[in-house]
Design an enzyme around this catalytic site. Sequence first.
Site, mmCIF file in Angstrom:
data_model
loop_
_atom_site.group_PDB
_atom_site.id
_atom_site.type_symbol
_atom_site.label_atom_id
_atom_site.label_comp_id
_atom_site.label_asym_id
_atom_site.label_seq_id
_atom_site.Cartn_x
_atom_site.Cartn_y
_atom_site.Cartn_z
ATOM 1 N N CYS A 1 0.805 -1.217 0.000
ATOM 2 C CA CYS A 1 0.000 0.000 0.000
ATOM 3 C C CYS A 1 0.849 1.283 0.000
ATOM 4 C CB CYS A 1 -0.987 -0.059 1.165
ATOM 5 S SG CYS A 1 -2.440 0.967 0.933
ATOM 6 N N ARG B 1 -12.507 6.210 -0.758
ATOM 7 C CA ARG B 1 -11.473 5.220 -0.444
ATOM 8 C C ARG B 1 -11.905 3.849 -0.969
ATOM 9 N NH1 ARG B 1 -7.641 7.175 2.771
ATOM 10 N NH2 ARG B 1 -6.788 5.086 3.117
ATOM 11 N N HIS C 1 -3.247 -5.712 2.698
ATOM 12 C CA HIS C 1 -2.925 -5.824 4.119
ATOM 13 C C HIS C 1 -3.510 -7.154 4.590
ATOM 14 C CE1 HIS C 1 -1.901 -1.532 4.363
ATOM 15 N NE2 HIS C 1 -3.005 -1.273 3.697
HETATM 16 N N1 GLN Z 1 -2.216 6.658 2.393
HETATM 17 C C1 GLN Z 1 -2.279 5.818 1.245
HETATM 18 C C2 GLN Z 1 -3.643 5.823 0.615
HETATM 19 O O1 GLN Z 1 -4.616 6.142 1.266
HETATM 20 C C3 GLN Z 1 -1.871 4.401 1.611
HETATM 21 C C4 GLN Z 1 -2.839 3.729 2.515
HETATM 22 C C5 GLN Z 1 -2.355 2.457 3.106
HETATM 23 O O2 GLN Z 1 -1.147 2.191 3.194
HETATM 24 N N2 GLN Z 1 -3.285 1.638 3.578
HETATM 25 O O3 GLN Z 1 -3.771 5.493 -0.536
#
Ligand code: GLN
Length: 270
Positions: free
Chosen positions: A115, A149, A217
Site C-alpha cells: 500500500c 477510499r 494488508h
Molecule cells: N495513504 C495511502 C492511501 O490512502 C496508503 C494507505 C495504506 O497504506 N493503507 O492510498
Amino acid sequence: MWDNVGYIWDSVCKFESNRMTWQLRLAHLYPDHMNIYGDRGNMIALQQRCRWRGIACEVVSVGPGASVDWSAMDIAFFGGGQDSGQALIAEDFLERQGPALCAAINDGLVMLAICGGYQLLGHYFLTHTGQRLPGIGALDVYTVGGKERLIGNIVVETDAAVFGESFRLIGFENHSGRTYLGAGVRPLGRVLVGRGNNGEDGTEGAVYHNTIGCYLHGSLLPKNPQLADHLIRMALRRRYGDVGDFAPLDDTLELRAQQVMVERMLRVKR
Ligand code: GLN
C-alpha cells in the site's frame, strides 16, 4: 563418560551449524511510521517460516536517517501508512535510500511493499489533498489519490507467469490512492473480488524483477503462505544458488483458512 558427553555436544553443534548454514538479512523500512493493519506481521511471518526451517535471520530496522548497505540485504519489507505518515518519510526515503535501493532492486533484491510503501516505490503519489509525494521510481507506477477510499476484503488470482503457477491471495485493502502501471512492470494478478490497483482495470499489484508491490494488508504473508515461501525461496536462490532441499512446512490450517475466505468472498460477490 566425559568422552560421551563430548561426542554428544559435538553432534549437537554440528546439527546446529548444518541447520544454520543459510542466513538471510531482512530490512524493515520505517517500521514506526509505516505499519498499519498489522503489516508488521509480514516480517514476523518471514522470520518464523525461516526459523522453522533452521534458516537464520538478521533483521535491520531502517528508520529516518539510517544508512544501509543494500547490497548486503536479502529481503526488504515496506509496510503501508497514512498519507501523513508517508509525508513524514518520503523525502528521507528518496534521498537516503532511493539510489542504492533502486540499484539493489535492479540487481534482484527480494522486496515486498504494501500500500503506502508500494506507492512510494513508484514515481510519485499525488494525495487527494493535492500534495505530491515523491517516490523512488523503482517501480514503473504512479498513484493519484481519490475522494472515495477503496476499502474491503480482496481476492486476487496471481499471474502464473510470475509464480510458475497461479494461486489465490486474500487480503484487506484500504486506500485512497489509485495506482496505474507503466510498461516496466507487470501486474501481480487480477482482482476476483475487491478494487485492486485503481478500481478500474481489474489489476492488482505490480511486479518487477524480485520486487512485489501490492495493496493487500491482512497481514498478507501469514494469510498467504505460498507468497511468503516464494519470497524466501527467491532470496535463498539469489544468495546461495541451488535451494533444492528447501523444506516444505505443514500449512494445512493456513491453506484451509485461505480457502474458506476465498469461497466466502466469491459467494458474497454473487
Ligand atoms: N495513504 C495511502 C492511501 O490512502 C496508503 C494507505 C495504506 O497504506 N493503507 O492510498
